[in-house]
Design a protein around this motif. Structure first.
Motif, PDB file in Angstrom:
ATOM      1  N   THR A   1       0.712  -1.185   0.058  1.00 40.33           N
ATOM      2  CA  THR A   1       0.059   0.070  -0.111  1.00 40.33           C
ATOM      3  C   THR A   1       0.923   1.308   0.132  1.00 40.33           C
ATOM      4  N   VAL A   2       2.094   1.017   0.337  1.00 46.24           N
ATOM      5  CA  VAL A   2       3.022   2.231   0.118  1.00 46.24           C
ATOM      6  C   VAL A   2       3.605   2.621  -1.224  1.00 46.24           C
ATOM      7  N   PRO A   3       3.415   3.933  -1.734  1.00 44.35           N
ATOM      8  CA  PRO A   3       3.624   4.348  -3.112  1.00 44.35           C
ATOM      9  C   PRO A   3       5.099   4.493  -3.160  1.00 44.35           C
ATOM     10  N   ILE A   4       5.402   4.290  -4.588  1.00 49.12           N
ATOM     11  CA  ILE A   4       6.881   4.796  -4.723  1.00 49.12           C
ATOM     12  C   ILE A   4       6.649   6.075  -5.549  1.00 49.12           C
ATOM     13  N   VAL A   5       7.752   6.981  -5.077  1.00 48.86           N
ATOM     14  CA  VAL A   5       7.905   8.314  -5.607  1.00 48.86           C
ATOM     15  C   VAL A   5       9.194   8.573  -6.111  1.00 48.86           C
ATOM     16  N   LEU A   6       9.283   8.885  -7.445  1.00 50.78           N
ATOM     17  CA  LEU A   6      10.696   8.833  -8.237  1.00 50.78           C
ATOM     18  C   LEU A   6      11.093  10.324  -8.574  1.00 50.78           C
ATOM     19  N   ILE A   7      12.137  10.646  -8.143  1.00 50.46           N
ATOM     20  CA  ILE A   7      12.715  12.055  -8.241  1.00 50.46           C
ATOM     21  C   ILE A   7      14.036  12.097  -9.070  1.00 50.46           C
ATOM     22  N   HIS A   8      13.865  12.689 -10.366  1.00 54.38           N
ATOM     23  CA  HIS A   8      14.869  13.004 -11.390  1.00 54.38           C
ATOM     24  C   HIS A   8      16.301  13.505 -11.451  1.00 54.38           C
ATOM     25  N   SER A   9      17.150  13.354 -11.998  1.00 57.71           N
ATOM     26  CA  SER A   9      18.331  14.001 -11.830  1.00 57.71           C
ATOM     27  C   SER A   9      18.182  15.593 -12.453  1.00 57.71           C
ATOM     28  N   THR A  10      19.468  16.285 -12.574  1.00 57.36           N
ATOM     29  CA  THR A  10      19.438  17.435 -13.446  1.00 57.36           C
ATOM     30  C   THR A  10      20.622  17.581 -14.530  1.00 57.36           C
ATOM     31  N   PRO A  11      20.311  17.831 -15.639  1.00 61.07           N
ATOM     32  CA  PRO A  11      18.971  18.449 -16.178  1.00 61.07           C
ATOM     33  C   PRO A  11      18.410  17.218 -16.732  1.00 61.07           C
TER      34      PRO A  11
ATOM     35  N   LEU B   1      -0.075  16.051  -2.669  1.00 64.83           N
ATOM     36  CA  LEU B   1      -0.943  14.551  -3.097  1.00 64.83           C
ATOM     37  C   LEU B   1      -1.346  13.819  -2.029  1.00 64.83           C
ATOM     38  N   GLN B   2      -1.304  14.322  -0.764  1.00 63.56           N
ATOM     39  CA  GLN B   2      -1.820  13.707   0.275  1.00 63.56           C
ATOM     40  C   GLN B   2      -1.342  12.084   0.352  1.00 63.56           C
ATOM     41  N   LEU B   3      -0.088  12.104   0.251  1.00 62.51           N
ATOM     42  CA  LEU B   3       0.716  10.803   0.295  1.00 62.51           C
ATOM     43  C   LEU B   3       1.351  10.864   1.674  1.00 62.51           C
ATOM     44  N   GLU B   4       0.989  10.003   2.661  1.00 58.98           N
ATOM     45  CA  GLU B   4       1.233   9.927   3.970  1.00 58.98           C
ATOM     46  C   GLU B   4       2.600   9.171   4.132  1.00 58.98           C
ATOM     47  N   ARG B   5       2.904   8.015   3.488  1.00 61.37           N
ATOM     48  CA  ARG B   5       4.373   7.536   3.651  1.00 61.37           C
ATOM     49  C   ARG B   5       4.704   6.854   2.350  1.00 61.37           C
ATOM     50  N   VAL B   6       5.685   7.058   1.996  1.00 56.73           N
ATOM     51  CA  VAL B   6       6.377   6.924   0.461  1.00 56.73           C
ATOM     52  C   VAL B   6       7.703   6.109   0.519  1.00 56.73           C
ATOM     53  N   HIS B   7       7.886   5.298  -0.660  1.00 51.34           N
ATOM     54  CA  HIS B   7       9.243   4.809  -0.850  1.00 51.34           C
ATOM     55  C   HIS B   7       9.985   6.006  -1.900  1.00 51.34           C
ATOM     56  N   LEU B   8      10.561   6.633  -1.104  1.00 51.69           N
ATOM     57  CA  LEU B   8      11.434   7.858  -2.049  1.00 51.69           C
ATOM     58  C   LEU B   8      12.732   7.275  -2.630  1.00 51.69           C
ATOM     59  N   VAL B   9      12.907   7.624  -4.184  1.00 54.15           N
ATOM     60  CA  VAL B   9      13.699   7.176  -4.887  1.00 54.15           C
ATOM     61  C   VAL B   9      14.417   8.516  -5.683  1.00 54.15           C
ATOM     62  N   GLY B  10      15.770   8.656  -5.435  1.00 60.12           N
ATOM     63  CA  GLY B  10      16.024   9.931  -6.160  1.00 60.12           C
ATOM     64  C   GLY B  10      17.601   9.499  -6.771  1.00 60.12           C
ATOM     65  N   SER B  11      17.794  10.279  -8.112  1.00 63.80           N
ATOM     66  CA  SER B  11      19.097   9.875  -8.804  1.00 63.80           C
ATOM     67  C   SER B  11      19.829  10.953  -8.852  1.00 63.80           C
ATOM     68  N   SER B  12      21.158  10.961  -8.968  1.00 63.97           N
ATOM     69  CA  SER B  12      22.162  12.019  -8.960  1.00 63.97           C
ATOM     70  C   SER B  12      21.741  13.233  -8.189  1.00 63.97           C
ATOM     71  N   TYR B  13      21.468  14.422  -8.753  1.00 61.44           N
ATOM     72  CA  TYR B  13      21.266  15.704  -7.938  1.00 61.44           C
ATOM     73  C   TYR B  13      19.672  15.312  -7.400  1.00 61.44           C
ATOM     74  N   GLY B  14      18.778  14.508  -7.846  1.00 58.27           N
ATOM     75  CA  GLY B  14      17.510  14.035  -7.521  1.00 58.27           C
ATOM     76  C   GLY B  14      17.798  13.300  -6.246  1.00 58.27           C
TER      77      GLY B  14
ATOM     78  N   ASP C   1      10.050  -5.031  -0.485  1.00 58.89           N
ATOM     79  CA  ASP C   1       9.454  -6.224  -0.046  1.00 58.89           C
ATOM     80  C   ASP C   1      10.222  -6.246   1.288  1.00 58.89           C
ATOM     81  N   SER C   2      11.321  -6.271   1.637  1.00 54.43           N
ATOM     82  CA  SER C   2      11.902  -6.358   2.852  1.00 54.43           C
ATOM     83  C   SER C   2      11.320  -5.361   3.815  1.00 54.43           C
ATOM     84  N   GLN C   3      11.080  -4.305   3.399  1.00 56.59           N
ATOM     85  CA  GLN C   3      10.597  -3.211   4.266  1.00 56.59           C
ATOM     86  C   GLN C   3       9.006  -3.795   4.563  1.00 56.59           C
ATOM     87  N   VAL C   4       8.185  -4.355   3.928  1.00 58.27           N
ATOM     88  CA  VAL C   4       6.966  -4.864   4.158  1.00 58.27           C
ATOM     89  C   VAL C   4       6.935  -6.009   5.063  1.00 58.27           C
TER      90      VAL C   4
END
Length: 544
Positions: free
Chosen positions: A89-99, A164-177, A345-348
């Protein structure tokens, strides 16, 4: 650690556009008539790329937030894939790099179908809801008059999560992200269920590590006009060293993003803000953290920056993908999906007490019973000690094995997981961080374990190198029986990537900086090794 040598160094780390012409004011003045690509046209062009055809619709949300200079109205551009067969039930949120742009995550989210050239794989969006955000000042997102900084982008990320009313997320970021993401996790940890940083910035760079063109971007007052010199040829020259083979449409995507003056300005602002200002706070990160790195990253070399992240963040797991550069999610998306899915999966499956019952039969003796250790080196009843260990499994070579080191209710450690021979794999391991141990005068190591009848290795490392030589000693276990083992330096064999290294120096126990356990030898299936302690014995005691 081997690195790619067939490519010359990139012109800059993230983009590398040739800026030498900026030194000549006349050249810039001749280009002032050039027009910036509007954001609306940029979006149309990005959506038209073949690689992005599967991503679907983008959504927009207007909200008010304070990014550091007072409340303001902001617009969030994002994509949301809803899981077709959800496992979490925990969504993934992806944060891109620059540029870059949220479209850089397309394959990771959607996967690719099988055809004559590739096997195909399911993306993250098949099992979990996934949000890909366009960070303020980047890609298709509206910019504003304020300078773009890492802290401003991090605040945008957390403000977007709340909008977005997301209370808990798996946050993923690449490089500057990646830095946007870990700063966001520091600022508002209650929003973050887990954190993944991919080849991230944030560790202070030595001055000699800055490339000449980066120094121009950082120091030259005319660098903000660099978008006028943008060309596909320069983009390709800049990106090629980061990939063994450039993915389809990648050059065009970068080129389009850099055709917009606001996007270019954001990159210049961030290059000038890259200073490791919050590096000292990495140890304060609370969420479970995965440090995912391309083993051949020439932007942030693994042996410097990847290892520093893994060492600074308590309990972080470091996974290095071989034959991979600065953009693992674009160069090897199928493997990144597999690594991320295992981590999520390991967090679940973790229990709320963060401890487990051993799957082995209850022992008749306490783990600490029998001959007490003379001088304890590692006491696995300590939560602080367990936080220093992380898994290094065959996913680094494309395999699918998994392992972890867990605290048990008996105040021991449990090395457990599943060994798979699929996809060219065949090993699972855990190791401690590089640190100093009190091993002066040690003649032997003693180890108290309870196993499952399988064969394991005790591994020692004497250098900080992630992929350096290790000294290994194999040992057998008897099912559900506590055993005390002793090892002298002569019991260990120097090894590198499964091959004996005859020329390696003899092992000196006082030089050991890291301990580890490994299972391999085609022993497929579930495994469990319970460990009570590791101790040292001096020469005087071993001779009695």
């Amino acid at each position: 650690m081997t690195t790619t040598t067939q490519h010359r160094r990139p012109l800059t780390r993230r983009l590398g556009i040739v800026l030498a012409a900026l030194a000549c004011g006349t050249a810039v003045l001749l280009l002032v008539a050039c027009s910036s690509l509007p954001k609306a046209e940029l979006e149309q062009s990005l959506r038209a790329l073949e690689k992005n055809a599967t991503l679907g619709e983008l959504e927009r949300l207007t909200f008010t937030a304070d990014l550091g200079d007072g409340p303001q109205e902001l617009e969030l551009v994002y994509h949301h894939t809803r899981a077709t067969d959800p496992v979490d039930t925990v969504p993934i949120v992806l944060i891109h790099s620059t540029p870059s742009t949220l479209f850089s995550w397309t394959e990771l989210i959607r996967g690719t179908p099988a055809d004559a050239q590739q096997k195909g794989f399911e993306g993250l969006g098949s099992k979990r809801d996934v949000y890909a955000l366009e960070v303020i000042g980047h890609g298709m997102a509206p910019g504003d008059a304020s300078p773009t900084s890492f802290e401003r982008c991090a605040r945008f990320v957390t403000a977007a999560l709340r909008a977005l009313q997301l209370e808990r997320v798996h946050l993923v970021g690449s490089s500057y992200g990646g830095e946007f993401a870990w700063r966001a996790a520091l600022n508002e940890p209650e929003l973050i269920a887990s954190l993944t940083v991919i080849d991230s910035s944030g560790i202070r760079r030595r001055e000699e590590d800055w490339l000449p063109e980066e120094i121009v971007m950082r120091d030259n007052s005319l660098a903000k006009f660099g978008w006028m010199l943008n060309s596909r040829e320069r983009i390709e020259t800049a990106l090629a060293p980061h990939f063994r083979e450039l993915p389809p449409d990648r050059v065009e995507e970068f080129f389009l993003v850099c055709e917009n003056a606001e996007n270019w300005k954001a990159m210049i602002d961030l290059v000038r803000d890259e200073n490791g200002q919050r590096e000292g706070e990495l140890g304060d990160l609370q969420p479970p953290t995965l440090v995912l790195w391309g083993a051949e990253d020439i932007a942030y070399p693994l042996e410097v920056y990847g290892q520093k992240f893994a060492s600074a963040i308590r309990g972080a797991e470091l996974v290095a993908l071989p034959n991979c550069g600065h953009y693992p999610h674009e160069e090897r998306p199928a493997e990144v999906v597999r690594v991320l899915s295992r981590f999520f999966d390991s967090q679940v499956t973790e229990t709320s007490e963060n401890s487990v019952e051993s799957p082995l039969d209850p022992p008749t003796l306490s783990p600490m019973t029998a001959t007490p250790p003379t001088q304890l080196v590692i006491d696995f009843s300590s939560e602080t000690e367990l936080a220093q260990w992380s898994a290094v499994d065959d996913v680094v070579m494309g395999g699918v094995s998994s392992s972890e080191l867990l605290a048990t209710a008996s105040e021991t450690a449990l090395f457990t997981g599943n060994l798979s021979l699929d996809s060219g794999g065949g090993f699972a391991s855990v190791r401690s961080r590089n640190t100093s141990y009190d091993l002066v005068g040690a003649a032997e190591l003693a180890l108290r374990v309870r196993g499952d009848g399988k064969r394991y290795q005790l591994r020692l490392r004497t250098t900080k190198a992630f992929d350096g030589i290790s000294y290994l000693a194999s040992f057998e276990t008897t099912s559900d029986t506590w055993t005390e083992l002793t090892f002298t330096p002569d019991d260990f064999v120097a090894s590198w990537r499964g091959r004996t290294v005859e020329s390696a120096p003899a092992l000196a126990l006082e030089d050991v900086r890291s301990f580890g356990f490994l299972i391999a030898d085609l022993q497929a299936g579930a495994f469990a090794l319970e460990i009570a302690w590791i101790a040292k014995r001096s020469a005087s005691l071993t001779q009695r």
